[in-house]
Motif scaffolding. Sequence first.
Motif, PDB file in Angstrom:
ATOM      1  N   LEU A  52       0.812  -1.208   0.000  1.00 36.95           N
ATOM      2  CA  LEU A  52       0.000   0.000   0.000  1.00 36.95           C
ATOM      3  C   LEU A  52       0.849   1.263   0.000  1.00 36.95           C
ATOM      4  CD1 LEU A  52      -2.837  -1.073   2.464  1.00 36.95           C
ATOM      5  CD2 LEU A  52      -3.081  -0.575   0.028  1.00 36.95           C
TER       6      LEU A  52
ATOM      7  N   GLU B 147      -6.051   8.202   2.591  1.00 37.64           N
ATOM      8  CA  GLU B 147      -5.237   7.299   3.397  1.00 37.64           C
ATOM      9  C   GLU B 147      -5.831   7.092   4.783  1.00 37.64           C
ATOM     10  OE1 GLU B 147      -1.016   7.777   3.440  1.00 37.64           O
ATOM     11  OE2 GLU B 147      -0.988   8.737   1.464  1.00 37.64           O
TER      12      GLU B 147
ATOM     13  N   ILE C   3      -8.080   4.131   4.750  1.00 37.95           N
ATOM     14  CA  ILE C   3      -7.369   2.850   4.618  1.00 37.95           C
ATOM     15  C   ILE C   3      -6.563   2.540   5.874  1.00 37.95           C
ATOM     16  CG2 ILE C   3      -5.582   1.635   3.313  1.00 37.95           C
ATOM     17  CD1 ILE C   3      -6.558   3.119   0.828  1.00 37.95           C
ATOM     18  N   ARG C   4      -5.867   3.546   6.406  1.00 42.88           N
ATOM     19  CA  ARG C   4      -5.057   3.320   7.608  1.00 42.88           C
ATOM     20  C   ARG C   4      -5.932   3.047   8.831  1.00 42.88           C
ATOM     21  NH1 ARG C   4       0.166   4.269   6.363  1.00 42.88           N
ATOM     22  NH2 ARG C   4       0.635   5.734   4.672  1.00 42.88           N
TER      23      ARG C   4
ATOM     24  N   VAL D  14      -8.365  -3.646   2.947  1.00 41.28           N
ATOM     25  CA  VAL D  14      -8.618  -2.286   2.470  1.00 41.28           C
ATOM     26  C   VAL D  14     -10.092  -2.144   2.082  1.00 41.28           C
ATOM     27  CG1 VAL D  14      -6.273  -1.870   1.662  1.00 41.28           C
ATOM     28  CG2 VAL D  14      -7.922  -2.895   0.119  1.00 41.28           C
TER      29      VAL D  14
ATOM     30  N   SER E  57     -18.022   0.793   5.990  1.00 37.39           N
ATOM     31  CA  SER E  57     -17.287   0.399   4.781  1.00 37.39           C
ATOM     32  C   SER E  57     -17.860  -0.885   4.212  1.00 37.39           C
ATOM     33  CB  SER E  57     -15.802   0.206   5.105  1.00 37.39           C
ATOM     34  OG  SER E  57     -15.646  -0.702   6.174  1.00 37.39           O
TER      35      SER E  57
ATOM     36  N   LEU F 230      -8.313  -0.204  -6.491  1.00 39.67           N
ATOM     37  CA  LEU F 230      -8.185   1.100  -5.856  1.00 39.67           C
ATOM     38  C   LEU F 230      -7.998   2.229  -6.863  1.00 39.67           C
ATOM     39  CD1 LEU F 230      -5.809   0.100  -2.902  1.00 39.67           C
ATOM     40  CD2 LEU F 230      -8.253   0.620  -2.744  1.00 39.67           C
TER      41      LEU F 230
ATOM     42  N   VAL G  47     -12.523   5.358  -2.008  1.00 37.39           N
ATOM     43  CA  VAL G  47     -11.319   5.816  -1.316  1.00 37.39           C
ATOM     44  C   VAL G  47     -10.335   6.497  -2.248  1.00 37.39           C
ATOM     45  CG1 VAL G  47     -11.537   4.054   0.474  1.00 37.39           C
ATOM     46  CG2 VAL G  47     -10.210   3.545  -1.598  1.00 37.39           C
TER      47      VAL G  47
END
Length: 568
Positions: free
Chosen positions: A226, A237, A240-241, A252, A429, A453, A466
């Motif tokens: 990633l 980010e 995702i983080r 993700v 999500s 992505l 995202v």
Amino acid sequence: GRPMLVQFWENIMLIDGYDFEAPLLYDMEKKEYVEDDVLTDFVKEQAPDRQFNGGSWYDLYCFFGEDGSLYLAGEKGLYRHVIGEKMEQLIDGNLSRLGSPRYGIKGMVMLENEVFLAVFNSGKIVRFTYDPNIPSVPEERLKVYSLEESYSIRTAIAIYQIANPNVFVEYEIGRGENNGVTREDALKKLNTQIMAGEGPDILMMDDLPMDSYIEKGLLLDLTDFLEGVFKEEELYENLIRAFSYEGSIYTVPGQVGFPVMLGRETYVSQMKDLASVADEIEKIRQDYSEKDILGICSEKALMKIFAVSSAPAWKKENGEINEGAVADFLMQMKRIYDAQMDGIGQKWLERYESTSNWYSEQIGEDWAYNLELYGLNTLEYVGDYTQFMVGMTTYPYGYYDITSAAKAKGFEDTMLVPMVGQSSNVFASNTILGINAASAKKELAEDFLKDFLGKETQVSLGEFGVNKAAFDELLTVDSKELGEDNQYGCMAMIDEDGVEVDLDVYYPEEAELDMLKSWMASADTPYIEDTVFEKTVFEEGAEYIKGNQSLEEALDGINKQLSIYISE
């Protein structure tokens, strides 16, 4: 019947529509139907629920070729059929654009030398030709798994497949539409495959025990991969983080949504936590006797939607139950439910019961646990059917819809805010992907994930994604599509009494767009559905809310049922 598709070849007329189990063939000279069991059986098996979308595009499009053969095009591919003879597949839907749910076919014709020309509902025209140098089934294979069939996964696979014709992406669904497999049986089969080294390469983790898979080392650490993607793609980010686990990222999210509340400012502005939400709903009941406040008359449904902004607080860092948080949640849900039901008119109860029965027939008895059903119906609010709304916003037009409520006459004091709960900066999500740690196709799986992505796939999925470029493109509209005061559309409904309600939908003002963008940029607490955990809380909680047991008894029942589940 109501024919939606009519085609001709010499004296033969083909008729298809919603009223027909399969397309009918009629001989206009003999004035009689032509029996074709091969055609009938094929369509009954392959496309029993085909849609015609008002004649605008077709799930299954039938046409005659110059050779007199009948051709059938749909998500399974392109087939040729001579009346009375077997079906012959010419194009595999899994290896072409035909298999993508993003594209609805409007029309197709055969040109010379078995070249086909198709036009899709997007306006895209595609030419299909035969290449003898490409194997009918690519040697390189990649397997993708999801527990339930996913529109997003099918769309992503089709996009990847078109760009990578040398790879065959096999899609396995744990619980097919009519296979009767339970969630538990599907998980047992999947776990057996994974432990035997025969599992899928990519897993959609929605409704799978994500924490357990990570703790047992079944998912690949995607952190380094990633970091490389972040350098090539501008992504949110923070979203995702937020899936980081002990410093590493194993899954993700593909798309996100936000739990929100909408109502009169005098009430909504005072809602700072669950207790104050209950306070204000109790005030609404005092001000609107007999009215339907929330449009929700089910204990479980009420808990489900409020759980989105609270469930992340129900587990401690070590995985144990946060009993205090669960207890407070149940207490406030009882207050809110009691206020909703206190003195509510019989008309509203019957209305909700009718909706509930329809959902039960269409989806099943557990429909209340399906988060997809909790979008805000703004027409209910501006039509004075409900006084306050809680729900999800997950895609651009849906956001335009709810921000338009304050522009309706008499509703200028409407306020839209993130749902208040026991957690903050929450986002829901879906289409959460991970890679099998034991996969022999790790590089190929990472390539698929990178494509997933990317901008093209994220735009195609249509929801809040995202990828920042995709998000911005989805929020961009042509000024030519906007009317007076930036009107972008209109919504309307007619209720059971024949009363019509309509709402003009406007493209959001800059401040409204900035609010959504701020949610995207600041959200850092993911709501990840845990079916077993939530069902236990809701079932025991419902008995407490109805007064059939005390809070202590409900918590004891929850602890007893979940102790084994958590230990596993």
